[in-house]
Every structure is written in C-alpha cells, then in structure tokens.
Design a protein around this motif. Structure first.
Motif, PDB file in Angstrom:
ATOM      1  N   TRP A  33      72.978  34.761  27.384  1.00  0.00           N
ATOM      2  CA  TRP A  33      73.647  34.030  26.319  1.00  0.00           C
ATOM      3  C   TRP A  33      73.462  32.535  26.536  1.00  0.00           C
ATOM      4  O   TRP A  33      73.331  32.078  27.670  1.00  0.00           O
ATOM      5  CB  TRP A  33      75.141  34.366  26.298  1.00  0.00           C
ATOM      6  N   ILE A  34      73.473  31.787  25.412  1.00  0.00           N
ATOM      7  CA  ILE A  34      73.464  30.329  25.466  1.00  0.00           C
ATOM      8  C   ILE A  34      74.886  29.848  25.179  1.00  0.00           C
ATOM      9  O   ILE A  34      75.470  30.205  24.155  1.00  0.00           O
ATOM     10  CB  ILE A  34      72.499  29.717  24.433  1.00  0.00           C
ATOM     11  N   VAL A  35      75.439  29.054  26.089  1.00  0.00           N
ATOM     12  CA  VAL A  35      76.815  28.573  25.974  1.00  0.00           C
ATOM     13  C   VAL A  35      76.810  27.057  26.114  1.00  0.00           C
ATOM     14  O   VAL A  35      76.112  26.515  26.991  1.00  0.00           O
ATOM     15  CB  VAL A  35      77.711  29.193  27.074  1.00  0.00           C
ATOM     16  N   GLY A  36      77.564  26.376  25.275  1.00  0.00           N
ATOM     17  CA  GLY A  36      77.606  24.923  25.429  1.00  0.00           C
ATOM     18  C   GLY A  36      78.419  24.228  24.368  1.00  0.00           C
ATOM     19  O   GLY A  36      79.146  24.858  23.595  1.00  0.00           O
ATOM     20  N   ARG A  37      78.260  22.899  24.340  1.00  0.00           N
ATOM     21  CA  ARG A  37      78.971  22.060  23.396  1.00  0.00           C
ATOM     22  C   ARG A  37      77.950  21.300  22.554  1.00  0.00           C
ATOM     23  O   ARG A  37      77.146  20.525  23.098  1.00  0.00           O
ATOM     24  CB  ARG A  37      79.871  21.055  24.127  1.00  0.00           C
ATOM     25  N   MET A  38      77.981  21.517  21.251  1.00  0.00           N
ATOM     26  CA  MET A  38      77.061  20.795  20.377  1.00  0.00           C
ATOM     27  C   MET A  38      77.335  19.296  20.419  1.00  0.00           C
ATOM     28  O   MET A  38      76.415  18.481  20.376  1.00  0.00           O
ATOM     29  CB  MET A  38      77.204  21.298  18.934  1.00  0.00           C
ATOM     30  N   ALA A  39      78.618  18.931  20.503  1.00  0.00           N
ATOM     31  CA  ALA A  39      78.985  17.516  20.428  1.00  0.00           C
ATOM     32  C   ALA A  39      78.398  16.712  21.581  1.00  0.00           C
ATOM     33  O   ALA A  39      78.052  15.536  21.411  1.00  0.00           O
ATOM     34  CB  ALA A  39      80.497  17.371  20.413  1.00  0.00           C
ATOM     35  N   THR A  40      78.278  17.321  22.755  1.00  0.00           N
ATOM     36  CA  THR A  40      77.751  16.597  23.912  1.00  0.00           C
ATOM     37  C   THR A  40      76.312  16.992  24.235  1.00  0.00           C
ATOM     38  O   THR A  40      75.729  16.485  25.184  1.00  0.00           O
ATOM     39  CB  THR A  40      78.621  16.881  25.151  1.00  0.00           C
ATOM     40  N   ARG A  41      75.748  17.899  23.429  1.00  0.00           N
ATOM     41  CA  ARG A  41      74.369  18.387  23.612  1.00  0.00           C
ATOM     42  C   ARG A  41      74.169  19.001  24.999  1.00  0.00           C
ATOM     43  O   ARG A  41      73.108  18.875  25.599  1.00  0.00           O
ATOM     44  CB  ARG A  41      73.356  17.267  23.395  1.00  0.00           C
ATOM     45  N   THR A  42      75.222  19.620  25.531  1.00  0.00           N
ATOM     46  CA  THR A  42      75.154  20.248  26.847  1.00  0.00           C
ATOM     47  C   THR A  42      75.251  21.751  26.687  1.00  0.00           C
ATOM     48  O   THR A  42      76.173  22.246  26.028  1.00  0.00           O
ATOM     49  CB  THR A  42      76.326  19.767  27.730  1.00  0.00           C
ATOM     50  N   PHE A  43      74.299  22.469  27.241  1.00  0.00           N
ATOM     51  CA  PHE A  43      74.335  23.924  27.123  1.00  0.00           C
ATOM     52  C   PHE A  43      73.625  24.538  28.315  1.00  0.00           C
ATOM     53  O   PHE A  43      72.783  23.902  28.961  1.00  0.00           O
ATOM     54  CB  PHE A  43      73.696  24.389  25.804  1.00  0.00           C
ATOM     55  N   VAL A  44      73.987  25.791  28.607  1.00  0.00           N
ATOM     56  CA  VAL A  44      73.372  26.530  29.705  1.00  0.00           C
ATOM     57  C   VAL A  44      73.179  27.975  29.270  1.00  0.00           C
ATOM     58  O   VAL A  44      73.813  28.440  28.314  1.00  0.00           O
ATOM     59  CB  VAL A  44      74.243  26.493  30.983  1.00  0.00           C
ATOM     60  N   ALA A  45      72.306  28.673  29.992  1.00  0.00           N
ATOM     61  CA  ALA A  45      72.146  30.116  29.784  1.00  0.00           C
ATOM     62  C   ALA A  45      72.963  30.827  30.849  1.00  0.00           C
ATOM     63  O   ALA A  45      72.994  30.401  32.008  1.00  0.00           O
ATOM     64  CB  ALA A  45      70.674  30.507  29.892  1.00  0.00           C
ATOM     65  N   ALA A  88      83.344  23.021  34.905  1.00  0.00           N
ATOM     66  CA  ALA A  88      83.984  21.702  34.847  1.00  0.00           C
ATOM     67  C   ALA A  88      82.957  20.588  35.027  1.00  0.00           C
ATOM     68  O   ALA A  88      83.027  19.546  34.373  1.00  0.00           O
ATOM     69  CB  ALA A  88      85.070  21.611  35.916  1.00  0.00           C
ATOM     70  N   ALA A  89      81.995  20.798  35.921  1.00  0.00           N
ATOM     71  CA  ALA A  89      80.957  19.793  36.131  1.00  0.00           C
ATOM     72  C   ALA A  89      80.093  19.607  34.890  1.00  0.00           C
ATOM     73  O   ALA A  89      79.516  18.539  34.676  1.00  0.00           O
ATOM     74  CB  ALA A  89      80.088  20.186  37.325  1.00  0.00           C
ATOM     75  N   LEU A  90      80.003  20.651  34.077  1.00  0.00           N
ATOM     76  CA  LEU A  90      79.243  20.562  32.830  1.00  0.00           C
ATOM     77  C   LEU A  90      80.054  19.950  31.692  1.00  0.00           C
ATOM     78  O   LEU A  90      79.532  19.718  30.610  1.00  0.00           O
ATOM     79  CB  LEU A  90      78.780  21.973  32.408  1.00  0.00           C
ATOM     80  N   GLY A  91      81.336  19.734  31.950  1.00  0.00           N
ATOM     81  CA  GLY A  91      82.196  19.177  30.909  1.00  0.00           C
ATOM     82  C   GLY A  91      82.773  20.228  29.982  1.00  0.00           C
ATOM     83  O   GLY A  91      83.238  19.909  28.886  1.00  0.00           O
ATOM     84  N   PHE A  92      82.767  21.487  30.422  1.00  0.00           N
ATOM     85  CA  PHE A  92      83.258  22.573  29.565  1.00  0.00           C
ATOM     86  C   PHE A  92      84.748  22.834  29.761  1.00  0.00           C
ATOM     87  O   PHE A  92      85.330  23.619  29.012  1.00  0.00           O
ATOM     88  CB  PHE A  92      82.497  23.877  29.873  1.00  0.00           C
ATOM     89  N   VAL A  93      85.345  22.239  30.776  1.00  0.00           N
ATOM     90  CA  VAL A  93      86.746  22.524  31.116  1.00  0.00           C
ATOM     91  C   VAL A  93      87.609  21.307  30.788  1.00  0.00           C
ATOM     92  O   VAL A  93      87.288  20.183  31.196  1.00  0.00           O
ATOM     93  CB  VAL A  93      86.889  22.887  32.608  1.00  0.00           C
ATOM     94  N   ALA A  94      88.680  21.527  30.044  1.00  0.00           N
ATOM     95  CA  ALA A  94      89.592  20.436  29.682  1.00  0.00           C
ATOM     96  C   ALA A  94      90.743  20.305  30.669  1.00  0.00           C
ATOM     97  O   ALA A  94      91.262  19.211  30.887  1.00  0.00           O
ATOM     98  CB  ALA A  94      90.141  20.675  28.278  1.00  0.00           C
ATOM     99  N   ARG A  95      91.139  21.409  31.277  1.00  0.00           N
ATOM    100  CA  ARG A  95      92.314  21.384  32.138  1.00  0.00           C
ATOM    101  C   ARG A  95      92.205  22.459  33.203  1.00  0.00           C
ATOM    102  O   ARG A  95      91.777  23.592  32.938  1.00  0.00           O
ATOM    103  CB  ARG A  95      93.581  21.616  31.286  1.00  0.00           C
ATOM    104  N   VAL A  96      92.576  22.104  34.439  1.00  0.00           N
ATOM    105  CA  VAL A  96      92.658  23.059  35.548  1.00  0.00           C
ATOM    106  C   VAL A  96      94.098  23.019  36.049  1.00  0.00           C
ATOM    107  O   VAL A  96      94.538  22.031  36.637  1.00  0.00           O
ATOM    108  CB  VAL A  96      91.687  22.713  36.690  1.00  0.00           C
ATOM    109  N   GLY A  97      94.843  24.093  35.769  1.00  0.00           N
ATOM    110  CA  GLY A  97      96.268  24.053  36.083  1.00  0.00           C
ATOM    111  C   GLY A  97      96.939  22.995  35.218  1.00  0.00           C
ATOM    112  O   GLY A  97      96.784  22.986  33.998  1.00  0.00           O
TER     113      GLY A  97
END
Length: 410
Positions: A33-45, A88-97
């Motif tokens: 699968w391809i997962v990512g954020r269009m707004a930041t142009r960041t995605f991974v498989a 989180a390093a990819l910018g996909f996480v907004a909050r941890v705890g």
C-alpha cells in the motif's frame, strides 16, 4: 526519513495512544500500500500489516494493544512502538500520549490561494472527452485540407525579424507556463499542492511542476495530472488549426495562427525523451507499476557497466530484488536511458556547444571592435540572450545539485 529525525521522536511506552494526521491510503500492488500526506508530499510503501496497524491506532488502540491484535491475526510479532516512531519521523503522527508533535507544515506551493474546490472540474471525466472531440475535429479538418498543416517557414510570419522573435518568445513562454499550469491545476484538484519552478534535464533548461503526492491519488487522477500538459498543447493546437481554417490564406491572421500552431506542437517531441523524466516518463512509470523507474534504471545501468569491467562485480544487480514485471521494465528503460543520454550529450558536444561558443565569440569580438551601432546592438543582444540562457542553466543546475545534496544529508 533519516536517523537524525527518527532520534528526535519519542518511543511510545505500552498503553500509549497515538493521534495520527490525515493520511491517504491507496493499494498499489498485491500486498503493498501507498500511505502518506498529499499536503506535505510525503508518502511511503508499506505492507498490509502496516495499514492494519494504522487502522488500529486510528481507532484508539494503545500501541501494545495494537501489537497484541496483530499477533493474534497474523501469528507474528510486530514492534508497533518502533513503527510509530518511524511514522512520527515522517510527520504522520500528531500526538503521542499527551505530547503534541510539531508539524513541519506543507512545502512551498505555487498559487497557494488556489483551492481544490476552485479547480475540481479539471478532474471531471467529461474533460478528456471534450479534448478528444476537439482533437478529432481538427484531424478531420486537416484530412480534408492538408494545406493547413504549417511548415517551418510559417514561423517567419512577419517580414520584421524583431516582431517574429518577440512574438515567438512571448507565445512560447506563455504556452510553456500554461503547460505547467495545467499540471498544477489538475494536481491541486486532487489535493496536491504542486510547485512550479525552473529545472534542468541534461543540457535543457526546463520549467517543471513538482506534483509529488499525486501518487496517493487514484490512477485516473494520476494519469490526468501527468497528461494535462500534453492535453493542453494538443487542445491549443487543435483550436488554432480550426481557427486557421476560417481565415483567408495568405492573410496576416492566417500566417500568425500557423506560427502559433507550430509553437504549440514544438514541445511535444521533447515529451518522448523519457530518459529525461518527461510527462510521458511518469505515465510509463505508473503503467508499468514501477516505484522509481529512473533511479532503478540508472542503478541497473551502473551495475551492468561494473560487470563489463575485467574482474567486475558478479553479484546480482539491484534490479534482482524487484518483482518480475517491474524488473523487466527497469532493464528495458535502462537501455533507453543510456542510449538517449549518450545521444543527447553527443549532440551537445558536436552541435549545440560549438554553435553557442562560436556565436558568443563572434558577438564578443564585434562588441570589442565596434563597427557601427547596428553591429554593436546585434552583438549585445546575442550576448544577453544566449549568454543569459546559459548562465540561467548553470545557476539552476547548481541550485538543483545543492538541493539534492541537502535532501540526501537529511
């Protein structure tokens, strides 16, 4: 993602819930699968297990609970806490705890005020049909009146050379900008920011639009975005030909429309140079299911060259790890890449560079020796235009090289 970024994000302890940002998910191939954020142009498989972990985290499961459910479903252990750190390093996480993670924000975008809702018609299924109808109408008229097809002499539509040059430059740049704007608008309709900038492809100075993130969109949207520029050129050429059919042969409008028609068609052969990553290249990459056709093709070509040396590397090449279909496409493309690049560089060395240097040398000589205002003005114009283009190419190439180094260092 780099190790430096990864070290900055916390490893969530057991029982921690994670808040994810708005992520797009698209099935790419069987099991991936391809997962990512269009707004930041960041995605991974990622594999299906990763997508399942995302779903569990989004549903509110703590990291240890998500790992337990995955173990029950697959019979294998997954380090969900480490997975969250990568996300989180990819910018996909907004909050941890209870800890809010900073968002790097969207990269620079052209025309940021243009919203997807403003241009949603760019992805309407009827638009390609309209383009096809316009193109078909132009072809019918051309078959019935083949004399409407212009030749190179039609570029000289005015007896005044300065008028030909100025109008040609203005129309050429306007069409070039419209071509890139078509990519930008189509990508923006899909939710991808897009950024128009100058770039270099071998010895060519080009205008290009970064629409990274469109990989997360459905295939129809991706292909529409890749082909939008070519469709615009063909639409302009068709409309100009139809307009030319209504004008009197030999009249100034008839000649001007012929020149404009040629200017609309001239960029299209360049699109066939897929070894320079043109619009057609991205279509090929998508249809062949390749993730990085250029990068993998270049790596394969380098491996083959190393094997050809005496005592060369006999280990399997980097393409051996690819699925069979992708491996075949990469190996064929590597041949096109090597031959096309070699031919382009040979043309540069044998024709373009000697011609440019001769023109610049003659212009510099005339500027020093004088010989009348007309000759001095001509020399100054050659130095300004030709020298300016070459300087702009060099500056653009240097900035691109520096940006690639910076990206690799992250």
């Amino acid at each position: 993602m780099t190790e430096a970024l990864r070290d900055e994000v916390p490893v969530p302890p057991p029982g921690t819930r994670v808040g994810l940002r708005d992520l797009a998910v698209r099935e790419d191939r069987e099991g991936e699968w391809i997962v990512g954020r269009m707004a930041t142009r960041t995605f991974v498989a990622m594999p299906g297990e990763g997508v399942r972990a995302l779903a569990l985290l989004r549903a509110g499961a703590p990291v240890d609970e998500a790992a337990r459910i995955l173990r029950e479903e697959t019979g294998e252990d997954f380090d969900v806490a480490d997975f969250v750190t990568d996300l989180a390093a990819l910018g996909f996480v907004a909050r941890v705890g209870e800890r809010e993670l900073p968002d790097a924000g969207a990269p620079r975008a052209s025309l940021p005020w243009l919203r997807p809702a403003h241009v949603r018609l760019a992805l309407h299924p009827a638009l390609p049909v309209l383009v096809g109808v316009l193109l078909a109408a132009a072809l019918v008229v051309l078959v019935r009146r083949p004399e409407l097809l212009p030749g190179y002499r039609d570029l000289l539509w005015s007896p005044h050379g300065s008028v030909v040059l100025l109008t040609g430059a203005a129309a050429g740049w306007a069409l070039l900008f419209a071509h890139e704007l078509a990519h930008l608008v189509t990508a923006r309709a899909a939710g991808v920011p897009g950024h128009v900038r100058l770039g270099t492809r071998l010895q060519f100075l080009v205008m290009q639009t970064d629409i990274s993130g469109i990989e997360l969109a459905p295939r129809r949207h991706r292909l529409t975005a890749y082909l939008a520029g070519i469709a615009l050129n063909l639409s302009c050429a068709s409309a100009l030909l139809l307009a030319r059919a209504t004008t009197a042969p030999g009249s100034a409008p008839h000649r001007f429309l012929a020149a404009a028609l040629l200017l609309a068609l001239l960029p299209l052969p360049f699109q066939l140079m897929v070894f320079t990553r043109t619009d057609v290249y991205f279509v090929l990459q998508d249809l062949t299911g390749c993730r990085n056709l250029y990068g993998d093709g270049l790596a394969h070509a380098r491996h083959v060259l190393r094997r050809l040396r005496p005592g060369g590397d006999r280990r399997p090449g980097p393409s051996a790890r690819l699925p069979a279909r992708e491996r075949r496409a990469v190996r064929v493309y590597s041949v096109v890449l090597v031959l096309g690049t070699a031919l382009c560089l040979c043309f540069l060395a044998a024709v373009t560079l000697p011609a440019d240097l001769t023109l610049l040398a003659h212009a510099a000589r005339d500027l020093v020796r004088g010989g009348g205002a007309a000759r001095i003005a001509d020399a100054a114009l050659v130095l300004t235009v030709l020298g300016g283009i070459n300087v702009l190419w060099a500056v653009t190439w240097w900035r691109g090289r520096r940006a690639r180094r910076r990206d690799r260092a992250r």
